[in-house]
Design a protein around this motif. Structure first.
Motif, short mmCIF file in Angstrom:
data_model
loop_
_atom_site.label_atom_id
_atom_site.label_comp_id
_atom_site.label_asym_id
_atom_site.label_seq_id
_atom_site.Cartn_x
_atom_site.Cartn_y
_atom_site.Cartn_z
N PHE A 88 21.19 44.56 -20.04
CA PHE A 88 22.06 45.51 -19.52
C PHE A 88 23.48 45.19 -19.99
O PHE A 88 23.51 43.70 -20.50
CB PHE A 88 22.22 46.08 -18.16
N ASP A 89 24.35 45.97 -20.22
CA ASP A 89 25.77 45.31 -20.69
C ASP A 89 26.26 44.71 -19.72
O ASP A 89 26.18 44.78 -18.58
CB ASP A 89 26.70 46.55 -20.92
N SER A 90 26.95 43.23 -19.97
CA SER A 90 27.19 42.37 -18.85
C SER A 90 28.52 42.65 -18.25
O SER A 90 28.70 42.16 -17.19
CB SER A 90 27.22 40.78 -19.39
N TYR A 91 29.46 43.51 -18.98
CA TYR A 91 30.94 43.62 -18.49
C TYR A 91 30.88 44.23 -17.18
O TYR A 91 31.83 43.99 -16.18
CB TYR A 91 31.57 44.37 -19.52
N ILE A 152 21.26 46.28 -8.82
CA ILE A 152 20.43 45.96 -10.03
C ILE A 152 19.04 46.63 -9.76
O ILE A 152 18.29 47.18 -10.67
CB ILE A 152 20.33 44.47 -10.30
N SER A 153 18.53 46.28 -8.45
CA SER A 153 17.22 46.96 -8.37
C SER A 153 17.08 48.56 -8.32
O SER A 153 16.27 49.00 -8.99
CB SER A 153 16.80 46.59 -6.95
N TYR A 158 15.55 53.07 -11.99
CA TYR A 158 15.70 54.26 -12.80
C TYR A 158 15.41 54.22 -14.12
O TYR A 158 14.68 54.88 -14.76
CB TYR A 158 17.38 54.16 -12.64
N GLU A 159 15.49 52.76 -14.83
CA GLU A 159 15.14 52.63 -16.12
C GLU A 159 13.59 52.83 -16.22
O GLU A 159 12.92 53.52 -17.41
CB GLU A 159 15.54 51.47 -16.65
N GLU A 160 12.99 52.27 -15.20
CA GLU A 160 11.41 52.38 -15.24
C GLU A 160 10.85 53.82 -15.07
O GLU A 160 9.97 54.35 -15.82
CB GLU A 160 10.72 51.55 -14.22
N ASN A 161 11.75 54.60 -14.16
CA ASN A 161 11.21 55.99 -14.15
C ASN A 161 11.37 56.82 -15.40
O ASN A 161 10.73 57.68 -15.62
CB ASN A 161 12.10 56.49 -12.87
N ASP A 164 8.95 55.92 -17.86
CA ASP A 164 7.68 56.50 -17.33
C ASP A 164 7.60 58.05 -17.67
O ASP A 164 6.42 58.67 -18.06
CB ASP A 164 7.34 56.31 -15.72
N MET A 165 8.85 58.77 -17.46
CA MET A 165 8.86 60.13 -17.77
C MET A 165 8.54 60.37 -19.17
O MET A 165 7.77 61.45 -19.47
CB MET A 165 9.95 60.69 -17.41
N TYR A 166 9.16 59.53 -20.12
CA TYR A 166 8.84 59.78 -21.47
C TYR A 166 7.32 59.39 -22.10
O TYR A 166 6.71 60.26 -22.87
CB TYR A 166 9.75 58.92 -22.38
N VAL A 167 6.88 58.55 -21.41
CA VAL A 167 5.43 57.86 -21.66
C VAL A 167 4.30 58.44 -21.04
O VAL A 167 3.23 58.77 -21.69
CB VAL A 167 5.41 56.33 -21.55
N ASN A 168 4.60 59.14 -19.66
CA ASN A 168 3.31 59.43 -19.06
C ASN A 168 4.14 61.00 -18.40
O ASN A 168 4.21 60.88 -17.04
CB ASN A 168 2.92 58.75 -18.04
N PRO A 169 4.27 61.87 -19.11
CA PRO A 169 5.00 63.04 -18.45
C PRO A 169 4.27 63.77 -17.68
O PRO A 169 2.83 63.71 -17.75
CB PRO A 169 5.50 63.96 -19.72
N ASP A 170 4.54 64.61 -16.71
CA ASP A 170 3.82 65.32 -15.75
C ASP A 170 3.31 66.64 -16.68
O ASP A 170 3.54 66.87 -17.79
CB ASP A 170 4.78 65.90 -14.77
N GLU A 171 2.24 67.41 -16.05
CA GLU A 171 1.50 68.52 -16.76
C GLU A 171 2.38 69.51 -17.11
O GLU A 171 2.36 69.93 -18.47
CB GLU A 171 0.36 68.83 -15.87
N GLU A 172 3.29 69.91 -16.36
CA GLU A 172 4.29 71.07 -16.66
C GLU A 172 5.21 70.62 -17.79
O GLU A 172 5.92 71.39 -18.38
CB GLU A 172 5.30 71.32 -15.57
N ASP A 173 5.37 69.52 -18.26
CA ASP A 173 6.18 68.89 -19.28
C ASP A 173 5.55 68.63 -20.48
O ASP A 173 6.04 68.09 -21.44
CB ASP A 173 7.09 67.62 -18.73
#
Length: 202
Positions: A88-91, A152-153, A158-161, A164-173
């Motif tokens: 992440f950006d450190s600033y 940070i957690s 959020y980044e993982e979700n 995951d939304m892009y790689v394993n989208p739901d059926e309606e998407d």
């Protein structure tokens, strides 16, 4: 190797804490040798911190995933530098850290500035003959890290979700191949139109 500090009620009060809150900070296991050891009266409290003392007696804290925190006692200076492997950006983290210390009255107001290293940030803490300011800074840094780890957690989840939304989208998407007919041009924006200014320069 653990770093040991000795504190009194004055340092605890200056950090805006109570003696009982020291027990809540403790997170290290008894057998762990590294970390921060706090001697308070007849009590020995071990804190889980990835902390080291350099050969020139500076103190470096490595716990944060985006920045390293360097405390330079000879100059009353706190120096933060981004990690090379930071995701992440450190600033924002550096800014939150110094604002946290500033809100607690542990910094000289107006001394936060850019450092000599790219993307570094530094500030100065005041000398005090009645209390050991370095011990207060270490206590406050531990409190900041506990709060920052929660932040940070949430950001990492959020980044993982999102990934995951892009790689394993739901059926309606999801649309199957061929479900939407192919056309030479789609949508309302004509991507083949020449930009206005370029048209007269060609």
């Amino acid at each position: 190797m653990a770093i040991t500090i000795t504190i009194t009620d004055k340092e605890i009060d200056a950090a805006g804490m109570s003696p009982a809150s020291l027990d809540g900070l403790s997170g290290a296991k008894p057998e762990e040798k590294d970390g921060l050891k706090i001697v308070y009266g007849d009590k020995l409290i071990k804190l889980k911190l990835n902390i080291r003392k350099t050969l020139d007696n500076n103190i470096v804290i490595y716990d944060h995933p985006s920045i390293d925190i360097i405390i330079i006692p000879t100059k009353n200076k706190i120096f933060t530098v981004p990690k090379q492997e930071a995701a992440f950006d450190s600033y924002p983290s550096q800014d939150r850290y110094f604002k946290f210390l500033d809100d607690k009255g542990a910094l000289v107001r107006g001394t936060t500035r850019s450092g000599v290293i790219l993307n570094s940030l530094e500030s100065f803490y005041p000398p005090n003959n009645k209390i050991d300011v370095l011990q207060v800074i270490l206590l406050l840094t531990k409190r900041f890290m506990d709060k920052e780890n929660e932040f940070i957690s949430v950001a990492e989840n959020y980044e993982e979700n999102v990934e995951d939304m892009y790689v394993n989208p739901d059926e309606e998407d999801v649309t199957e191949l061929g479900e939407i007919p192919q056309k030479a041009r789609k949508g309302n924006v004509n991507v083949y139109q020449t930009a206005y200014g370029i048209l007269y320069r060609v």
